[in-house]
Design a protein around this motif. Structure first.
Motif, mmCIF file in Angstrom:
data_model
loop_
_atom_site.group_PDB
_atom_site.id
_atom_site.type_symbol
_atom_site.label_atom_id
_atom_site.label_comp_id
_atom_site.label_asym_id
_atom_site.label_seq_id
_atom_site.Cartn_x
_atom_site.Cartn_y
_atom_site.Cartn_z
ATOM 1 N N GLN A 177 75.769 11.626 -2.822
ATOM 2 C CA GLN A 177 75.783 12.160 -4.229
ATOM 3 C C GLN A 177 75.516 13.793 -4.107
ATOM 4 O O GLN A 177 75.177 14.483 -3.580
ATOM 5 N N ALA A 178 76.229 14.355 -5.428
ATOM 6 C CA ALA A 178 76.249 15.960 -5.591
ATOM 7 C C ALA A 178 74.855 15.987 -6.004
ATOM 8 O O ALA A 178 73.994 15.279 -6.513
ATOM 9 N N LEU A 179 74.285 17.373 -5.765
ATOM 10 C CA LEU A 179 73.138 17.880 -6.152
ATOM 11 C C LEU A 179 72.778 17.895 -7.563
ATOM 12 O O LEU A 179 73.750 18.264 -8.474
ATOM 13 N N THR A 180 71.698 17.437 -8.051
ATOM 14 C CA THR A 180 71.315 17.842 -9.463
ATOM 15 C C THR A 180 70.857 19.186 -9.793
ATOM 16 O O THR A 180 70.691 20.046 -8.715
ATOM 17 N N SER A 181 70.789 19.401 -11.032
ATOM 18 C CA SER A 181 70.343 20.703 -11.333
ATOM 19 C C SER A 181 68.859 21.399 -10.589
ATOM 20 O O SER A 181 68.912 22.390 -10.090
ATOM 21 N N ALA A 182 67.874 20.309 -10.707
ATOM 22 C CA ALA A 182 66.567 20.467 -10.142
ATOM 23 C C ALA A 182 66.768 20.736 -8.565
ATOM 24 O O ALA A 182 66.122 21.633 -8.055
ATOM 25 N N GLN A 183 67.515 19.912 -8.091
ATOM 26 C CA GLN A 183 67.802 20.073 -6.618
ATOM 27 C C GLN A 183 68.515 21.540 -6.105
ATOM 28 O O GLN A 183 68.037 22.096 -5.263
ATOM 29 N N GLU A 184 69.621 21.746 -6.940
ATOM 30 C CA GLU A 184 70.121 23.132 -6.815
ATOM 31 C C GLU A 184 69.122 24.210 -6.903
ATOM 32 O O GLU A 184 69.156 25.272 -6.008
ATOM 33 N N ALA A 185 68.089 24.252 -7.634
ATOM 34 C CA ALA A 185 67.049 25.125 -8.086
ATOM 35 C C ALA A 185 66.221 25.291 -6.935
ATOM 36 O O ALA A 185 65.966 26.397 -6.367
ATOM 37 N N ASP A 186 65.788 24.148 -6.267
ATOM 38 C CA ASP A 186 64.960 24.118 -5.188
ATOM 39 C C ASP A 186 65.656 24.589 -3.982
ATOM 40 O O ASP A 186 65.013 25.277 -3.071
ATOM 41 N N LEU A 187 66.973 24.334 -3.776
ATOM 42 C CA LEU A 187 67.776 24.958 -2.520
ATOM 43 C C LEU A 187 67.778 26.503 -2.716
ATOM 44 O O LEU A 187 67.634 27.095 -1.804
ATOM 45 N N VAL A 188 68.044 26.918 -3.959
ATOM 46 C CA VAL A 188 68.004 28.321 -3.984
ATOM 47 C C VAL A 188 66.684 29.165 -3.841
ATOM 48 O O VAL A 188 66.851 30.066 -3.101
ATOM 49 N N ARG A 189 65.588 28.440 -4.105
ATOM 50 C CA ARG A 189 64.344 28.865 -3.993
ATOM 51 C C ARG A 189 64.115 28.967 -2.326
ATOM 52 O O ARG A 189 63.501 29.827 -1.991
ATOM 53 N N MET A 190 64.437 27.810 -1.920
ATOM 54 C CA MET A 190 64.280 27.686 -0.250
ATOM 55 C C MET A 190 64.912 28.721 0.608
ATOM 56 O O MET A 190 64.443 29.426 1.285
ATOM 57 N N SER A 191 66.344 28.967 0.007
ATOM 58 C CA SER A 191 66.989 30.103 0.737
ATOM 59 C C SER A 191 66.300 31.510 0.410
ATOM 60 O O SER A 191 66.303 32.270 1.319
ATOM 61 N N GLU A 192 65.678 31.737 -0.773
ATOM 62 C CA GLU A 192 65.223 32.843 -1.090
ATOM 63 C C GLU A 192 64.020 33.251 -0.383
ATOM 64 O O GLU A 192 63.634 34.445 0.025
ATOM 65 N N LYS A 193 62.986 32.245 -0.327
ATOM 66 C CA LYS A 193 61.593 32.221 0.313
ATOM 67 C C LYS A 193 61.790 32.396 1.925
ATOM 68 O O LYS A 193 61.044 32.968 2.579
ATOM 69 N N SER A 194 62.757 31.467 2.532
ATOM 70 C CA SER A 194 62.444 31.186 3.811
ATOM 71 C C SER A 194 63.427 31.976 4.677
ATOM 72 O O SER A 194 63.532 31.889 5.930
ATOM 73 N N THR B 68 69.334 29.440 7.007
ATOM 74 C CA THR B 68 70.628 29.566 7.024
ATOM 75 C C THR B 68 71.388 28.443 6.297
ATOM 76 O O THR B 68 70.494 27.282 5.644
ATOM 77 N N TYR B 69 72.611 28.472 5.747
ATOM 78 C CA TYR B 69 73.354 27.531 4.926
ATOM 79 C C TYR B 69 73.413 26.222 5.638
ATOM 80 O O TYR B 69 73.122 25.286 4.995
ATOM 81 N N ALA B 70 73.667 26.254 6.916
ATOM 82 C CA ALA B 70 73.545 25.027 7.792
ATOM 83 C C ALA B 70 72.101 24.323 7.257
ATOM 84 O O ALA B 70 72.075 22.996 7.325
ATOM 85 N N GLN B 71 70.906 25.105 7.708
ATOM 86 C CA GLN B 71 69.755 24.444 7.488
ATOM 87 C C GLN B 71 69.372 23.974 6.058
ATOM 88 O O GLN B 71 68.939 22.920 5.693
ATOM 89 N N LEU B 72 69.687 24.638 5.034
ATOM 90 C CA LEU B 72 69.756 24.303 3.652
ATOM 91 C C LEU B 72 70.674 23.039 3.471
ATOM 92 O O LEU B 72 70.017 22.189 2.785
ATOM 93 N N GLY B 73 71.819 22.972 4.124
ATOM 94 C CA GLY B 73 72.488 21.879 3.899
ATOM 95 C C GLY B 73 71.897 20.700 4.424
ATOM 96 O O GLY B 73 72.062 19.589 3.855
ATOM 97 N N ALA B 74 71.492 20.527 5.645
ATOM 98 C CA ALA B 74 70.490 19.593 6.222
ATOM 99 C C ALA B 74 69.525 19.133 5.619
ATOM 100 O O ALA B 74 69.055 18.101 5.436
ATOM 101 N N ALA B 75 68.772 19.919 4.819
ATOM 102 C CA ALA B 75 67.646 19.735 4.240
ATOM 103 C C ALA B 75 67.756 19.034 2.746
ATOM 104 O O ALA B 75 67.129 18.137 2.486
ATOM 105 N N PHE B 76 69.037 19.283 2.422
ATOM 106 C CA PHE B 76 69.488 18.862 1.006
ATOM 107 C C PHE B 76 70.432 17.728 1.056
ATOM 108 O O PHE B 76 70.945 16.976 0.087
ATOM 109 N N GLY B 77 70.932 17.339 2.578
ATOM 110 C CA GLY B 77 71.945 16.372 2.710
ATOM 111 C C GLY B 77 73.208 16.725 2.188
ATOM 112 O O GLY B 77 74.170 15.767 1.515
#
Length: 235
Positions: free
Chosen positions: A187-204, A207-216
């Protein structure tokens, strides 16, 4: 007319009709007829080519592979010659030529320059080895992006993606191919999941590959989510 002459010269020198047809933008059937004389018979400089005769499987092969021959086969294949054409020209079984070109056999053979020294580190067109594919798969599993691997090994992105994800090098199972993220009906990401992904990118700084793996999702999807967030922040 000049196009026909040039095509005949290139096919005579080892290029494949299919490769040339794609480069020129014509059908393989039409170009094949011109090269082998079914059409454009009046062009005789150079004359139509004779179609390569398949090697007789009941006869012993007149060619024994050596390192120089393997290098020549790989260079010709990188230049557009098909495996079938090279096998026919050499009088060798198709699988023998295929495996030598792909590095399944003769993996120790590296390209050499004219002075006999090892060629520069991998560049576009240089064939992969099992060791390189394994290294790329392990690095991608650990978070390296396909784009960074392509830059590191001086290879085309599509070549790296195919090797890492198993579209090529299927026989290599240690390490196994790395499945593409975000495929197979996820399934596509929800708005909340997208926000979590962006926060993870900013804090940690993942890489985009790691972010993708974390959120499927795929690496590209993770990039698009972060890029969209950056654009919205500027507005």
């Amino acid at each position: 007319m000049e196009l026909v002459r040039d095509a005949r010269r290139q096919v005579r020198d080892g290029a494949s009709v299919d490769h040339l047809a794609r480069a020129i933008g014509v059908s393989s059937r039409a170009l094949s007829k011109a090269v082998y004389g079914a059409t454009w018979r009046r062009v005789d400089d150079p004359p139509p080519l004779s179609r390569p005769r398949p090697a007789d499987p009941d006869q012993p092969s007149p060619t024994v592979l050596n390192e120089d021959h393997v290098r020549r086969l790989r260079r010709d294949h990188a230049g557009g010659a098909t495996v079938r054409y090279l096998a026919t020209r050499s009088g060798l079984p198709y699988n023998t030529v295929h495996d030598a070109i792909r590095g399944v056999t003769w993996a120790h053979v590296d390209e050499e320059g004219a002075n006999g020294s090892a060629a520069e580190a991998r560049r576009p067109g240089v064939l992969l080895t099992a060791a390189t594919v394994g290294e790329m798969r392990r690095a991608h599993t650990d978070g390296a992006s396909l784009r960074s691997l392509a830059d590191k090994f001086h290879l085309k992105y599509a070549t790296v993606r195919a090797a890492v994800q198993g579209a090529t090098w299927r026989h290599l199972t240690d390490p196994p191919p790395v499945p593409a993220s975000g495929r197979g009906g996820r399934q596509a990401l929800t708005s909340a999941q997208e926000a979590d992904l962006v926060r993870m990118s900013e804090k940690s700084g993942a890489t985009y590959a790691q972010l993708g793996a974390a959120f499927g999702v795929s690496e590209a999807t993770a990039w698009h989510v972060c890029e969209r967030s950056r654009r919205l922040a500027k507005d």
